[in-house]
Design a protein around this motif. Structure first.
Motif, PDB file in Angstrom:
ATOM      1  N   HIS A 167       0.854  -1.201   0.000  1.00 51.37           N
ATOM      2  CA  HIS A 167       0.000   0.000   0.000  1.00 51.37           C
ATOM      3  C   HIS A 167       0.888   1.249   0.000  1.00 51.37           C
ATOM      4  O   HIS A 167       1.890   1.293   0.706  1.00 51.37           O
TER       5      HIS A 167
ATOM      6  N   CYS B 155      -4.061   2.653  -4.356  1.00 52.15           N
ATOM      7  CA  CYS B 155      -4.948   3.443  -3.497  1.00 52.15           C
ATOM      8  C   CYS B 155      -5.028   4.871  -4.042  1.00 52.15           C
ATOM      9  O   CYS B 155      -4.087   5.663  -3.885  1.00 52.15           O
TER      10      CYS B 155
ATOM     11  N   SER C 211      -4.501   7.847  -1.438  1.00 52.21           N
ATOM     12  CA  SER C 211      -3.115   8.025  -0.950  1.00 52.21           C
ATOM     13  C   SER C 211      -2.243   8.600  -2.062  1.00 52.21           C
ATOM     14  O   SER C 211      -1.429   9.487  -1.844  1.00 52.21           O
TER      15      SER C 211
ATOM     16  N   HIS D 297      -7.852   0.323  -3.841  1.00 48.17           N
ATOM     17  CA  HIS D 297      -8.635   1.127  -2.906  1.00 48.17           C
ATOM     18  C   HIS D 297      -9.064   2.353  -3.711  1.00 48.17           C
ATOM     19  O   HIS D 297      -8.211   3.124  -4.139  1.00 48.17           O
TER      20      HIS D 297
ATOM     21  N   ARG E 281     -10.929   5.716  -3.666  1.00 44.23           N
ATOM     22  CA  ARG E 281     -11.547   6.775  -2.874  1.00 44.23           C
ATOM     23  C   ARG E 281     -11.139   8.143  -3.435  1.00 44.23           C
ATOM     24  O   ARG E 281     -10.237   8.253  -4.253  1.00 44.23           O
TER      25      ARG E 281
ATOM     26  N   ASP F 202     -12.451   2.002   0.340  1.00 44.56           N
ATOM     27  CA  ASP F 202     -11.501   2.598   1.299  1.00 44.56           C
ATOM     28  C   ASP F 202     -12.229   3.559   2.245  1.00 44.56           C
ATOM     29  O   ASP F 202     -13.227   3.169   2.839  1.00 44.56           O
TER      30      ASP F 202
HETATM   31 MN    MN Z   1      -5.907   2.858   0.934  1.00 46.02          MN
END
Ligand code: MN
Ligand code: CS2
Length: 344
Positions: free
Chosen positions: A198, A236, A239, A263, A265, A308
């Motif tokens: 991640h 992600c 992030s 993830h 988001r 997420d």
């Molecule tokens: Mn994440």
């Protein structure tokens, strides 16, 4: 694509059964949060968690978080035994049919925000990071526990941590990652498990500790540390996008089959190092999840997608970022995009 939620186990304020009532959700992402970092997960613990998932009509496909012990990150004298324990966990997860392991290589501190109840105009609550607030933290009495951190840190412990990492360059820290990933991939390959690192969250060093998974070029370098098919990335979007210089949509096709897990988001910046989470829709923030999903479909991504972090809405109380309602809205949005893109 497999659409899933993460569940923090029996102590999670959201009962597992609720996820199974969200259309299209057949799997769950979960980890044994009660097991201390560095201790190998036992077959019986894994079997018990899998049974809970199956009883709710869900399949446990992705184990997250599987913590990497700090001794591995600090190149401690006992790092090999902790790597062995991580390998044992990976093997046992593979034996139990769990196909992906999500971990991070951030030193000491897992993801962090400075405000866990930041109010949006619509009255919902989100998690937010502000460098100004971070710089204003008073560390003289240590740091209280934050969400995602196993505990708080006393002032002495903070001093110890900075002594441990004093002078450790990014290059040196990268070599520690290299040592870890090269040691662990054989076990992952024989277990049929995909390791999925991640990105750093936030994507820059905090407390003066080195971080090596914050930008596309750093992540490209990390992925090149081993050409094992079991070594890949948790893509992600939140992030990655917290570093406004990252071309998140374009990165999908460049990282391509090294994406093992996603993830999805959305976030919004208030200034360069100030951002907060928002709803998943394109109009809510800076991450265009329609284009991200289109890029994932284009590369033929067939792994798991989870929404997420979400907002806390409709008066829900729960783990900051991990309420049920807004993550469910987000997951339905993501599935709608996917259905529209794959209808032909
Ligand atoms: Mn994440
Ligand atoms: C999240 C984390 O930081 C993030 O983007 O994915 O909250 C993650 O869920 C936790 O670290 C557990 O793995």
């Amino acid at each position: 694509m497999d659409f899933a939620f993460c569940w923090f186990g029996p102590n999670d304020p959201v009962p597992l059964q609720r996820f199974a009532q969200v259309p299209g959700v057949r799997s769950v992402v979960t980890g044994l949060e009660h097991v201390a970092p560095g201790v190998a997960w036992t077959e019986s613990d894994i079997a018990a968690r899998r049974a809970l998932c199956n009883e709710a009509g869900l399949e446990w496909k992705v184990a997250e978080p599987v913590p990497v012990h700090d001794s591995i990150k600090a190149a401690g004298k006992d790092r090999d035994q902790h790597i062995e324990a991580f390998a044992m966990t990976v093997k046992r997860l593979g034996d139990a049919g769990i196909t992906t392991v999500c971990y991070n290589f951030m030193p000491v501190f897992d993801w962090m925000r400075t405000d866990y109840d930041y109010r949006l105009e619509d009255g919902s609550s989100v998690i937010s990071y502000s460098q100004k607030e971070f710089d204003a933290l008073d560390l003289t009495h240590g740091l209280p526990k934050r969400p995602a951190w196993p505990r708080g840190f006393t002032a002495d412990e903070l001093r110890e941590i900075s002594d441990t990492y004093a002078g450790v360059t990014k290059e040196e820290y990268f070599e520690r990652f290299e040592y870890f990933i090269r040691a662990i991939t054989p076990a992952a390959e024989s277990a049929g498990v995909k390791l999925s690192i991640h990105p750093d969250d936030p994507p820059w060093p905090i407390f003066g500790l080195p971080r090596i998974a914050s930008t596309e070029s750093e992540i490209t370098k990390l992925l090149a540390a081993s050409d094992s098919p079991s070594h890949g990335l948790t893509f992600c979007t939140g992030s990655l996008a917290a570093n406004a210089a990252t071309d998140v949509v374009g990165m999908v096709s460049r990282v391509r089959d090294r994406i093992h897990f996603t993830h999805l988001r959305n976030i919004k910046h208030r200034s360069e190092k100030e951002f907060h989470e928002v709803a998943h829709t394109r109009s809510s923030g800076e991450v265009d999840l329609v284009e991200v999903m289109a890029a994932l479909v284009e590369i033929g991504f067939s792994g798991s997608v989870r929404p997420d972090h979400g907002r806390m809405i409709w008066g829900e109380q729960g783990k900051p970022g991990f309420g049920l309602y807004d993550r469910a809205l987000g997951l339905m949005y993501l599935q709608g995009i996917h259905d529209a893109l794959t209808r032909g």
